[in-house]
Design an enzyme around this catalytic site. Sequence first.
Site, PDB file in Angstrom:
ATOM      1  CD  GLU A 285      -3.278  -0.396   2.043  1.00 49.60           C
ATOM      2  OE1 GLU A 285      -4.428  -0.809   1.834  1.00 49.60           O
ATOM      3  OE2 GLU A 285      -2.962   0.270   3.050  1.00 49.60           O
ATOM      4  CG  HIS A 306       9.801 -29.161  -0.245  1.00 51.90           C
ATOM      5  ND1 HIS A 306      10.479 -30.314  -0.561  1.00 51.90           N
ATOM      6  CD2 HIS A 306      10.399 -28.662   0.876  1.00 51.90           C
ATOM      7  CE1 HIS A 306      11.432 -30.518   0.338  1.00 51.90           C
ATOM      8  NE2 HIS A 306      11.406 -29.532   1.214  1.00 51.90           N
ATOM      9  CE  LYS A 420     -12.648   0.200   0.464  1.00 54.24           C
ATOM     10  NZ  LYS A 420     -12.295   1.149   1.542  1.00 54.24           N
TER      11      LYS A 420
END
Length: 443
Positions: A285, A306, A420
């Site tokens: 951010e 792995h 949003k």
Amino acid sequence: MNMLKLDIAASGVALTDETKARTQAANALLHSGEGAGNDFLGWVHLPSSIDEEQLAAIEAAAAKLRAKADLIVCIGIGGSYLGAKAVLEAMSDPFKLLRKEQSAPTVVFAGQNISEDYIYELLDASKEHSLAAIVISKSGTTTEPAIAFRLIKAELEKRYGKQEAAERIVAVTDKARGALKTLATNEGYPTFVIPDDVGGRFSVLTPVGLLPLAAAGVDIRSLVRGAQEMETATAAEVPFDENPSAIYAAVRNELYARGKKIEILGSYEPRLQYVNEWWKQLYGESEGKEGKGIFPASVTLTADLHSMGQYIQEGERTLFETIVSVARSAHEVRIEADADNLDGLNFMAGKRISEVNRMAELGVRLAHVDGGVPNIRIELPTIDARSVGALLYFFEKACGISGYLLGVNPFDQPGVEAYKKNMFALLDKPGYEKESEAIKARL
């Protein structure tokens, strides 16, 4: 005791005097308040500003919740939960639930997603427990935590009635305005303030992080002490070569300039996994804007050797690693000899697991450097509240410096609003009629 050691020898970076001067200037901007985003610099001197009265008030509220409930739901998203989650995971016994006696309530998190199954299973499991809640939101209208709090609040009121439910809810919110502040005032919830000048991703050392951690039994005084020590160690007047945050910020920006666009944060201790998650928000951010920024990724080792090990070793050479190493384990387990030795491990007989882990870390570091992956190493003496507090502030200070070196405002996040607007339009939120019509036409 030195809370943190930084080793850049395997980064391949030799810092110039010019780079050191630019980095010192960036650190000075954080302290003078003359840089971009200067209205969100309250975190810079936050550790040293925490006084006895504040700590005692947080501990008293936590003790009250602990006395009332054996399950405390902490509701928040992003910086309102990741810091507390990171420290709690680092401080917790991962097998706590298997033990017959538990000394502290269980703290769980909600409001960090919109999963119907997650909230159903939380509410269902909570039926066997006495319940309390900490709700954390500056506004009280952020979608994910607002939904979760509406449901948890209803459950508390159904069980205990409104008056007793109000005794089991603590709100951490704005000091004067917002939906949650209004509700807390109307219902009589105890409240703590999210400082106006501290952004969410830098808020772990405010009541946002300290209250749920105290409720879980974490030693918040030691956590704050470690951060205070790191604040002193990274102050503006500290010479560059003695300032670990400045050095880390300078090296990662130099690597970015050389085409290393991805930073992988890793540790060989699984208890630090959520420190990785907190770090990803902090740097993602803060730096990811204006088409710039190092992409923050993470691994938990040796498990991810792995799965991701092949790519790190031989994939595109656009990444570097930062490893958080732990010098001393809290417990001792030694490998025993086996008469048949079918697994071929008798050459390790008598060795501590931590010794094998360290050799794995060293072997991987050498292999990755040989494979063209620069490495930065951060060493903690052990995993305890004090060293974790130091680590958190170290990363915060380096993040602020790094953002200024990159040429962005590290304290805003304009890009998070885009999704949003689309979500509200799709849900037909009042006031979004035009957007709803347009987005549905696209779909």
